[in-house]
Write a protein that holds these residues in place. Structure first.
Motif, PDB file in Angstrom:
ATOM      1  N   GLY A 129       5.300  -8.393 -10.000  1.00 22.92           N
ATOM      2  CA  GLY A 129       6.661  -8.847  -9.741  1.00 22.92           C
ATOM      3  C   GLY A 129       6.967  -8.932  -8.259  1.00 22.92           C
ATOM      4  O   GLY A 129       7.571  -9.909  -7.793  1.00 22.92           O
ATOM      5  N   LEU A 130       6.545  -7.918  -7.504  1.00 25.05           N
ATOM      6  CA  LEU A 130       6.771  -7.934  -6.055  1.00 25.05           C
ATOM      7  C   LEU A 130       6.016  -9.067  -5.389  1.00 25.05           C
ATOM      8  O   LEU A 130       6.522  -9.706  -4.463  1.00 25.05           O
ATOM      9  N   MET A 131       4.791  -9.320  -5.863  1.00 27.86           N
ATOM     10  CA  MET A 131       4.012 -10.430  -5.316  1.00 27.86           C
ATOM     11  C   MET A 131       4.709 -11.758  -5.588  1.00 27.86           C
ATOM     12  O   MET A 131       4.784 -12.636  -4.716  1.00 27.86           O
ATOM     13  N   GLY A 176       9.774 -16.196  -1.930  1.00 28.23           N
ATOM     14  CA  GLY A 176      10.464 -16.104  -0.640  1.00 28.23           C
ATOM     15  C   GLY A 176       9.711 -16.854   0.450  1.00 28.23           C
ATOM     16  O   GLY A 176      10.324 -17.520   1.292  1.00 28.23           O
ATOM     17  N   GLN A 177       8.382 -16.754   0.414  1.00 31.41           N
ATOM     18  CA  GLN A 177       7.562 -17.478   1.385  1.00 31.41           C
ATOM     19  C   GLN A 177       7.761 -18.979   1.235  1.00 31.41           C
ATOM     20  O   GLN A 177       7.898 -19.706   2.225  1.00 31.41           O
ATOM     21  N   ALA A 178       7.778 -19.463  -0.006  1.00 32.97           N
ATOM     22  CA  ALA A 178       7.947 -20.897  -0.243  1.00 32.97           C
ATOM     23  C   ALA A 178       9.306 -21.381   0.270  1.00 32.97           C
ATOM     24  O   ALA A 178       9.400 -22.453   0.889  1.00 32.97           O
ATOM     25  N   LEU A 179      10.349 -20.601   0.024  1.00 30.35           N
ATOM     26  CA  LEU A 179      11.683 -20.988   0.509  1.00 30.35           C
ATOM     27  C   LEU A 179      11.729 -20.991   2.028  1.00 30.35           C
ATOM     28  O   LEU A 179      12.335 -21.884   2.649  1.00 30.35           O
ATOM     29  N   TRP A 180      11.094 -20.003   2.641  1.00 25.53           N
ATOM     30  CA  TRP A 180      11.077 -19.928   4.107  1.00 25.53           C
ATOM     31  C   TRP A 180      10.282 -21.075   4.700  1.00 25.53           C
ATOM     32  O   TRP A 180      10.702 -21.692   5.695  1.00 25.53           O
ATOM     33  N   LEU A 181       9.141 -21.395   4.077  1.00 28.97           N
ATOM     34  CA  LEU A 181       8.317 -22.497   4.583  1.00 28.97           C
ATOM     35  C   LEU A 181       9.047 -23.826   4.471  1.00 28.97           C
ATOM     36  O   LEU A 181       8.852 -24.712   5.304  1.00 28.97           O
ATOM     37  N   GLY A 182       9.876 -23.969   3.429  1.00 31.95           N
ATOM     38  CA  GLY A 182      10.609 -25.221   3.248  1.00 31.95           C
ATOM     39  C   GLY A 182      11.482 -25.564   4.438  1.00 31.95           C
ATOM     40  O   GLY A 182      11.723 -26.749   4.718  1.00 31.95           O
ATOM     41  N   ARG A 183      11.929 -24.562   5.173  1.00 33.18           N
ATOM     42  CA  ARG A 183      12.776 -24.799   6.348  1.00 33.18           C
ATOM     43  C   ARG A 183      11.969 -25.307   7.535  1.00 33.18           C
ATOM     44  O   ARG A 183      12.535 -25.844   8.487  1.00 33.18           O
ATOM     45  N   HIS A 184      10.643 -25.094   7.505  1.00 36.13           N
ATOM     46  CA  HIS A 184       9.816 -25.434   8.655  1.00 36.13           C
ATOM     47  C   HIS A 184       8.912 -26.637   8.425  1.00 36.13           C
ATOM     48  O   HIS A 184       8.223 -27.069   9.340  1.00 36.13           O
ATOM     49  N   LEU A 185       8.912 -27.175   7.193  1.00 32.83           N
ATOM     50  CA  LEU A 185       8.062 -28.327   6.921  1.00 32.83           C
ATOM     51  C   LEU A 185       8.651 -29.587   7.546  1.00 32.83           C
ATOM     52  O   LEU A 185       9.884 -29.733   7.620  1.00 32.83           O
ATOM     53  N   PRO A 186       7.792 -30.488   8.003  1.00 31.29           N
ATOM     54  CA  PRO A 186       8.296 -31.784   8.479  1.00 31.29           C
ATOM     55  C   PRO A 186       9.073 -32.472   7.357  1.00 31.29           C
ATOM     56  O   PRO A 186       8.815 -32.248   6.175  1.00 31.29           O
ATOM     57  N   GLN A 187      10.019 -33.339   7.746  1.00 28.53           N
ATOM     58  CA  GLN A 187      10.918 -33.952   6.780  1.00 28.53           C
ATOM     59  C   GLN A 187      10.173 -34.622   5.626  1.00 28.53           C
ATOM     60  O   GLN A 187      10.575 -34.556   4.477  1.00 28.53           O
ATOM     61  N   GLY A 188       9.064 -35.256   5.929  1.00 30.87           N
ATOM     62  CA  GLY A 188       8.319 -36.001   4.907  1.00 30.87           C
ATOM     63  C   GLY A 188       7.631 -35.114   3.909  1.00 30.87           C
ATOM     64  O   GLY A 188       7.206 -35.569   2.841  1.00 30.87           O
ATOM     65  N   LYS A 220       1.512  -0.773 -11.783  1.00 31.83           N
ATOM     66  CA  LYS A 220       0.310  -1.469 -11.349  1.00 31.83           C
ATOM     67  C   LYS A 220       0.190  -2.830 -12.022  1.00 31.83           C
ATOM     68  O   LYS A 220      -0.233  -3.805 -11.412  1.00 31.83           O
ATOM     69  N   MET A 221       0.595  -2.904 -13.283  1.00 30.29           N
ATOM     70  CA  MET A 221       0.497  -4.152 -14.025  1.00 30.29           C
ATOM     71  C   MET A 221       1.684  -5.075 -13.769  1.00 30.29           C
ATOM     72  O   MET A 221       1.510  -6.257 -13.483  1.00 30.29           O
ATOM     73  N   GLY A 266       0.820  -1.209   0.000  1.00 29.90           N
ATOM     74  CA  GLY A 266       0.000   0.000   0.000  1.00 29.90           C
ATOM     75  C   GLY A 266       0.848   1.251   0.000  1.00 29.90           C
ATOM     76  O   GLY A 266       0.551   2.221  -0.717  1.00 29.90           O
ATOM     77  N   CYS A 267       1.903   1.237   0.775  1.00 28.95           N
ATOM     78  CA  CYS A 267       2.805   2.393   0.830  1.00 28.95           C
ATOM     79  C   CYS A 267       3.567   2.563  -0.476  1.00 28.95           C
ATOM     80  O   CYS A 267       3.731   3.691  -0.974  1.00 28.95           O
ATOM     81  N   ILE A 268       4.044   1.466  -1.050  1.00 29.61           N
ATOM     82  CA  ILE A 268       4.777   1.532  -2.311  1.00 29.61           C
ATOM     83  C   ILE A 268       3.883   2.073  -3.423  1.00 29.61           C
ATOM     84  O   ILE A 268       4.308   2.885  -4.254  1.00 29.61           O
TER      85      ILE A 268
END
Length: 207
Positions: free
Chosen positions: A185-187, A193-205, A179-180, A160-162
């Motif tokens: 791109g930021l999203m 980045g969220q997916a990479l961060w979550l990968g560190r917290h997922l159970p091994q399986g 806007k287009m 919102g600020c950007i």
């Protein structure tokens, strides 16, 4: 597929603006004929015609999304109703007052409404909407779900600020391009980045 659905009004805004920008005089004449009654004075000038057409396209695109889901008897998410309300109010003000300030504020209001909605649901009612959306696919500790929620809230506030910074510090054409492409791109960067961060917290399986 959902990403394309969500981007539909934004793509219409961009396309309508660029097409009208090619021949502002003709765009102004057509705009005055077709929806001049929605503007104070009943006449739309060449300088404002591109953003007027883009605004009308966004309102129509968002309304079509709702109609499409209703016809298919699909659930309409609350944020889509909120988005429709915001674009009608701010888009309508843009048309009536011949002022693009209102439509420039629309993405920011929507981003901040999303952040506020997530925060109120979590801290007012104990509902983590990010967990509700993703909890069926992955299993995470409660503290990780909360951090993920806070990351989304922070992202929406920052977006919102950007948006305001670009909208009011650069020419209109730059904001339309941002806007287009910039927002998308930021999203994308945030989601990756969220997916990479979550990968560190997922159970091994589940890695």
């Amino acid at each position: 597929m959902k990403l394309l659905f969500d981007l539909f009004p934004v793509a219409l805004f961009f396309a309508a603006f660029k097409l009208a920008e090619m021949d502002p005089a003709a765009a102004a004449e057509l705009a005055t004929h077709w929806f001049g009654a929605l503007a104070a004075g009943g006449e739309i000038g060449p300088k404002e015609a591109p953003v007027m057409w883009a605004t009308v396209a966004t309102i129509a695109g968002t309304a079509l999304q709702v109609v499409w889901l209703l016809l298919r008897r699909k659930r309409i998410e609350p944020m889509l109703w909120i988005s429709l309300g915001i674009v009608v109010v701010f888009g309508g003000a843009t048309l009536w007052f011949h002022n693009d300030v209102f439509i420039k504020w629309k993405p920011t209001v929507l981003y901040w409404a999303s952040a506020g909605g997530l925060a109120v649901a979590q801290f007012g009612f104990g509902n983590n909407f990010i967990r509700k959306m993703m909890g069926a696919e992955i299993s995470l500790p409660d503290v990780v779900w909360l951090r993920l929620l806070m990351a989304w809230i922070g992202f929406f506030v920052a977006m919102g600020c950007i948006n305001l910074a670009v909208a009011f510090s650069f020419p209109l054409e730059t904001w339309v391009n941002f806007k287009m492409f910039g927002s998308m791109g930021l999203m994308l960067v945030f989601v990756v980045g969220q997916a990479l961060w979550l990968g560190r917290h997922l159970p091994q399986g589940e890695n």
